[in-house]
Design a protein around this motif. Structure first.
Motif, mmCIF file in Angstrom:
data_model
loop_
_atom_site.group_PDB
_atom_site.id
_atom_site.type_symbol
_atom_site.label_atom_id
_atom_site.label_comp_id
_atom_site.label_asym_id
_atom_site.label_seq_id
_atom_site.Cartn_x
_atom_site.Cartn_y
_atom_site.Cartn_z
ATOM 1 N N VAL A 35 -27.288 -43.130 -11.323
ATOM 2 C CA VAL A 35 -26.454 -42.770 -10.077
ATOM 3 C C VAL A 35 -26.284 -41.433 -10.452
ATOM 4 O O VAL A 35 -25.997 -40.517 -9.420
ATOM 5 C CB VAL A 35 -25.333 -43.564 -9.604
ATOM 6 C CG1 VAL A 35 -24.490 -43.208 -9.048
ATOM 7 C CG2 VAL A 35 -25.277 -44.836 -10.264
ATOM 8 N N THR A 36 -25.594 -40.661 -12.006
ATOM 9 C CA THR A 36 -25.421 -39.395 -11.551
ATOM 10 C C THR A 36 -26.788 -38.695 -11.211
ATOM 11 O O THR A 36 -26.155 -37.305 -10.946
ATOM 12 C CB THR A 36 -24.753 -39.242 -13.331
ATOM 13 O OG1 THR A 36 -23.736 -40.235 -13.143
ATOM 14 C CG2 THR A 36 -23.906 -37.502 -13.052
ATOM 15 N N THR A 39 -26.981 -38.226 -6.843
ATOM 16 C CA THR A 39 -26.047 -37.266 -6.282
ATOM 17 C C THR A 39 -26.832 -36.168 -6.585
ATOM 18 O O THR A 39 -26.282 -35.065 -6.051
ATOM 19 C CB THR A 39 -25.185 -37.743 -6.587
ATOM 20 O OG1 THR A 39 -24.156 -37.643 -8.442
ATOM 21 C CG2 THR A 39 -24.652 -38.864 -6.995
ATOM 22 N N VAL A 71 -29.008 -44.462 -4.562
ATOM 23 C CA VAL A 71 -27.669 -43.710 -4.867
ATOM 24 C C VAL A 71 -28.576 -42.872 -3.430
ATOM 25 O O VAL A 71 -27.960 -41.273 -3.099
ATOM 26 C CB VAL A 71 -26.862 -43.138 -5.432
ATOM 27 C CG1 VAL A 71 -26.002 -44.112 -6.367
ATOM 28 C CG2 VAL A 71 -27.870 -42.082 -5.983
ATOM 29 N N TYR A 72 -29.829 -42.457 -3.169
ATOM 30 C CA TYR A 72 -29.967 -41.580 -2.017
ATOM 31 C C TYR A 72 -29.145 -41.271 -1.037
ATOM 32 O O TYR A 72 -28.701 -39.948 -0.510
ATOM 33 C CB TYR A 72 -31.050 -41.384 -2.129
ATOM 34 C CG TYR A 72 -32.322 -40.357 -1.057
ATOM 35 C CD1 TYR A 72 -32.454 -39.453 -1.557
ATOM 36 C CD2 TYR A 72 -32.437 -40.715 0.741
ATOM 37 C CE1 TYR A 72 -33.216 -38.931 -0.921
ATOM 38 C CE2 TYR A 72 -33.521 -40.179 1.550
ATOM 39 C CZ TYR A 72 -33.886 -38.494 0.481
ATOM 40 O OH TYR A 72 -33.718 -37.477 1.396
ATOM 41 N N PRO A 73 -28.947 -42.024 -0.385
ATOM 42 C CA PRO A 73 -28.308 -42.219 0.519
ATOM 43 C C PRO A 73 -26.231 -41.578 0.807
ATOM 44 O O PRO A 73 -25.922 -40.330 1.042
ATOM 45 C CB PRO A 73 -27.714 -43.174 1.857
ATOM 46 C CG PRO A 73 -28.791 -44.311 1.258
ATOM 47 C CD PRO A 73 -29.228 -44.206 -0.416
ATOM 48 N N LEU A 74 -25.929 -41.867 -0.839
ATOM 49 C CA LEU A 74 -25.001 -40.472 -1.019
ATOM 50 C C LEU A 74 -25.145 -39.326 -1.343
ATOM 51 O O LEU A 74 -24.666 -38.111 -1.172
ATOM 52 C CB LEU A 74 -24.762 -41.664 -1.874
ATOM 53 C CG LEU A 74 -23.693 -40.972 -2.941
ATOM 54 C CD1 LEU A 74 -22.235 -40.767 -2.005
ATOM 55 C CD2 LEU A 74 -23.085 -41.649 -4.403
ATOM 56 N N GLN A 75 -26.735 -38.792 -1.813
ATOM 57 C CA GLN A 75 -27.545 -37.734 -2.340
ATOM 58 C C GLN A 75 -26.968 -37.283 -0.785
ATOM 59 O O GLN A 75 -26.651 -35.517 -0.979
ATOM 60 C CB GLN A 75 -28.687 -37.954 -3.065
ATOM 61 C CG GLN A 75 -28.917 -36.594 -2.665
ATOM 62 C CD GLN A 75 -30.396 -36.673 -3.597
ATOM 63 O OE1 GLN A 75 -31.043 -37.170 -3.374
ATOM 64 N NE2 GLN A 75 -30.897 -35.442 -4.034
ATOM 65 N N ALA A 77 -24.949 -37.823 1.311
ATOM 66 C CA ALA A 77 -23.622 -37.361 2.251
ATOM 67 C C ALA A 77 -23.052 -36.246 0.953
ATOM 68 O O ALA A 77 -21.965 -35.685 1.894
ATOM 69 C CB ALA A 77 -22.954 -38.939 1.665
ATOM 70 N N LEU A 78 -23.836 -36.299 0.035
ATOM 71 C CA LEU A 78 -22.972 -35.413 -1.019
ATOM 72 C C LEU A 78 -23.464 -33.609 -0.715
ATOM 73 O O LEU A 78 -22.209 -32.942 -1.949
ATOM 74 C CB LEU A 78 -22.898 -35.793 -2.376
ATOM 75 C CG LEU A 78 -21.918 -37.135 -2.195
ATOM 76 C CD1 LEU A 78 -22.026 -37.410 -3.893
ATOM 77 C CD2 LEU A 78 -20.703 -36.749 -2.352
ATOM 78 N N TRP A 128 -21.871 -29.396 -9.372
ATOM 79 C CA TRP A 128 -22.450 -30.902 -10.026
ATOM 80 C C TRP A 128 -22.606 -30.708 -11.187
ATOM 81 O O TRP A 128 -21.831 -31.863 -11.964
ATOM 82 C CB TRP A 128 -23.889 -30.805 -9.183
ATOM 83 C CG TRP A 128 -24.097 -32.637 -9.276
ATOM 84 C CD1 TRP A 128 -24.328 -33.633 -9.286
ATOM 85 C CD2 TRP A 128 -25.082 -32.351 -10.512
ATOM 86 N NE1 TRP A 128 -24.862 -34.951 -10.002
ATOM 87 C CE2 TRP A 128 -25.489 -34.164 -10.564
ATOM 88 C CE3 TRP A 128 -25.723 -31.570 -11.675
ATOM 89 C CZ2 TRP A 128 -26.448 -34.821 -11.818
ATOM 90 C CZ3 TRP A 128 -26.470 -32.172 -12.430
ATOM 91 C CH2 TRP A 128 -27.008 -33.948 -12.619
ATOM 92 N N SER A 132 -20.526 -33.597 -13.470
ATOM 93 C CA SER A 132 -21.216 -35.237 -13.296
ATOM 94 C C SER A 132 -20.971 -35.584 -14.344
ATOM 95 O O SER A 132 -20.960 -36.930 -14.966
ATOM 96 C CB SER A 132 -23.233 -34.937 -13.710
ATOM 97 O OG SER A 132 -22.848 -33.687 -14.487
#
Length: 160
Positions: A35-36, A39, A71-75, A77-78, A128, A132
């Motif tokens: 996850v880390t 992102t 977590v690709y959508p979170l990447q 979004a970030l 990041w 992170s």
């Protein structure tokens, strides 16, 4: 419907990973690292970085890639917040604020635009890198009890 999706796409694979012999700590660490890394504000690089981390740290490759893809959508979004934070931390004048990006880019040459994008991306990666380790520690500590609960819970949904 969302519950079925969540159960099918997240809970069931996690239970399968635990049945393969991974301990809760190993699974929590692998997911936290996936996850880390997932992102990181560099699109298209996280899969390779997760694979390298799995090889170097002797982690389960399918698990780390599962977390990375999850977590690709979170990447996405970030991206904007990390670019903004990188500009604030490192004090660049050409940070990528999306409301004024068109105005900035229309007055620049191609070389100036590429330099600004490269610098802004480096600043975002720097931001990041600063946050992170904290994210990794928090995720690792939080995931182990969650995984124990997921594994001890009987499935209520019937699958075909």
């Amino acid at each position: 419907m969302l519950r079925v999706f969540f159960t099918q796409k997240i809970i069931k694979p996690l239970k399968r990973f635990l049945k393969q012999g991974l301990s809760y700590k190993e699974l929590a660490l692998t997911i936290a690292i996936g996850v880390t890394i997932g992102t990181m504000p560099l699109l298209g690089v996280t899969t390779v970085l997760c694979a390298l981390a799995a090889i170097v740290l002797r982690l389960n490759l399918p698990v780390i890639q599962f977390a990375n893809y999850l977590v690709y959508p979170l990447q996405i979004a970030l991206l904007a917040p990390l670019y903004y934070l990188g500009g604030q931390i490192f004090g660049t004048s050409g940070d990528l604020r999306f409301d004024s990006l068109r105005d900035v880019l229309t007055g620049m040459t191609q070389k100036e635009t590429m330099t600004m994008l490269f610098d802004s991306t480096l600043n975002a990666v720097g931001a990041w890198l600063l946050i992170s380790p904290l994210v990794l520690i928090i995720l690792y500590r939080a995931l182990e009890p969650v995984l124990i609960r997921i594994n001890s819970r009987p499935s209520r949904l019937k699958y075909k």
